[in-house]
Design a protein around this motif. Structure first.
Motif, PDB file in Angstrom:
ATOM      1  N   GLN A 109      25.467  48.101  50.907  1.00 44.14           N
ATOM      2  CA  GLN A 109      26.801  48.672  50.753  1.00 44.14           C
ATOM      3  C   GLN A 109      27.100  49.721  51.822  1.00 44.14           C
ATOM      4  N   LYS A 120      23.198  41.712  41.663  1.00 48.20           N
ATOM      5  CA  LYS A 120      24.573  41.858  42.162  1.00 48.20           C
ATOM      6  C   LYS A 120      24.667  42.035  43.677  1.00 48.20           C
ATOM      7  N   GLU A 156      27.759  40.862  45.665  1.00 50.19           N
ATOM      8  CA  GLU A 156      28.966  41.683  45.766  1.00 50.19           C
ATOM      9  C   GLU A 156      29.086  42.355  47.128  1.00 50.19           C
ATOM     10  N   GLY A 207      31.690  34.358  41.949  1.00 54.05           N
ATOM     11  CA  GLY A 207      31.931  35.756  42.303  1.00 54.05           C
ATOM     12  C   GLY A 207      32.266  35.965  43.765  1.00 54.05           C
TER      13      GLY A 207
END
Length: 346
Positions: free
Chosen positions: A220, A238, A241, A305
């Motif tokens: 991230q 996750k 994402e 997703g």
């Protein structure tokens, strides 16, 4: 018994002790009272450290293992699974199990390489053809039994057996990786292992070691541009994402291992040890079946997703990684084990 050494270690590691506060005691001062000797027997609850969430096949299979063991031993032994790295990161598990702070842990093969070079076999690309080949080897005591017991005298650790990590591939933040050339200049998270560092370097990227629990934030924030892992860990943690491009490099079939404090294992009666071994066999078989079905589900859910999965130039990746076999298999014992593993695939 090991109560004195454990008390000393707990006093020196207050933070770990606090993390374990409220849990049932480990080890077997109670375990010596076997069934039928007329003495009151208190349950021995073994703590098991895991860095995966409760939805992961490892957690599900290990929870069932604990339930089966408790029933088979009439409550004398039980397993309490601590998921989500609540007992620390994998690089801390080895010392914790060795000292008896926790009894059991799941660690990946690279964590064991520095303790015995034989374990490097389980992390090298293209050693295993597929999951079924891998699990037949990891359950073959004649083939790997000496490796599993090699840490008992030096580290007070017994390797119970292996679990598959499935096929590992590379995922990134910015576009599909079709060939090793597409990895040039990218920082790829790896486990801190000579094999994994060399593997990513051979593919032209910059290997960046990070604890598994820090991968999401690392992706991230841009500390890393990508990582390598299997589809289940990719989705269950996750990572899709923040790194939506999953390139199916399938560069190796990864392995985890269940390790146990050797003193704890020795405290089991013959009857309880047999129940433990039987329960473990059921656990890894259950895990393997879950892995196969959950991989398909993880891919579908990740795609829903927003993740993109793509095939790659398999030959280009295989050619780049081929030199690692000769680079890391430098001892006769390693070469002999490698040849035996490959023969098992034929």
């Amino acid at each position: 018994m090991r109560s004195k050494t454990r008390i000393a270690f707990l006093a020196a590691t207050a933070i770990t002790a606090l993390a374990l506060a409220g849990c049932s005691g480990t080890g077997g001062d109670n375990a010596g009272d076997s069934a039928g000797d007329g003495a009151a027997t208190s349950p021995t609850v073994m703590k098991l450290a895991l860095n995966q969430p409760e939805t992961h096949p490892s957690y599900i299979a290990l929870e069932a293992f604990g339930e089966q063991l408790k029933e088979a031993t009439d409550g004398r032994w039980d397993i309490e699974v601590h998921a989500n790295s609540t007992l620390g990161n994998q690089d801390e598990y080895l010392q914790s199990v060795s000292q008896g702070v926790i009894d059991l842990a799941i660690v990946s093969a690279p964590q064991l390489e520095n303790l015995n070079k034989e374990f490097v076999l389980f992390s090298l690309p293209k050693v295993f053809d597929n999951i079924d080949h891998q699990m037949s080897v990891l359950d073959d005591q004649e083939l790997v039994g000496d490796v599993y017991s090699s840490l008992e005298e030096s580290n007070n650790i017994s390797v119970v057996g292996g679990l598959t990590q499935g096929e590992r591939s590379i995922y990134t933040k910015d576009g599909i990786v079709e060939t090793p050339a597409d990895l040039a200049g990218k920082k790829i998270r790896v486990q801190e292992s000579p094999v994994f560092l060399a593997m990513i370097e051979a593919l032209g990227a910059s290997p960046t070691p990070l604890p598994f629990g820090d991968v999401y934030s690392g992706l991230q924030s841009g500390v890393v541009d990508g990582a390598e892992n299997n589809e289940i860990s990719y989705f269950s943690n996750k990572h899709h994402e923040v790194a939506p491009y999953f390139s199916l490099t399938r560069h190796l079939v990864g392995a985890d291992f269940l390790i146990i404090n050797s003193d704890t294992l020795a405290e089991m009666s013959d009857e309880d040890r047999a129940a433990f071994d039987e329960g473990w066999t059921a656990a890894w078989e259950h895990h393997t079946e879950l892995w196969k079905t959950d991989t398909k589900t993880a891919v579908a859910d990740a795609e829903a997703g927003g993740a993109e999965f793509a095939e790659v130039d398999t030959e280009a990746f295989a050619e780049a990684l081929e030199p690692l076999i000769d680079e890391f298999l430098t001892e006769d014992s390693q070469i002999a084990l490698y040849e035996a593993i490959r023969s098992a695939a034929e």
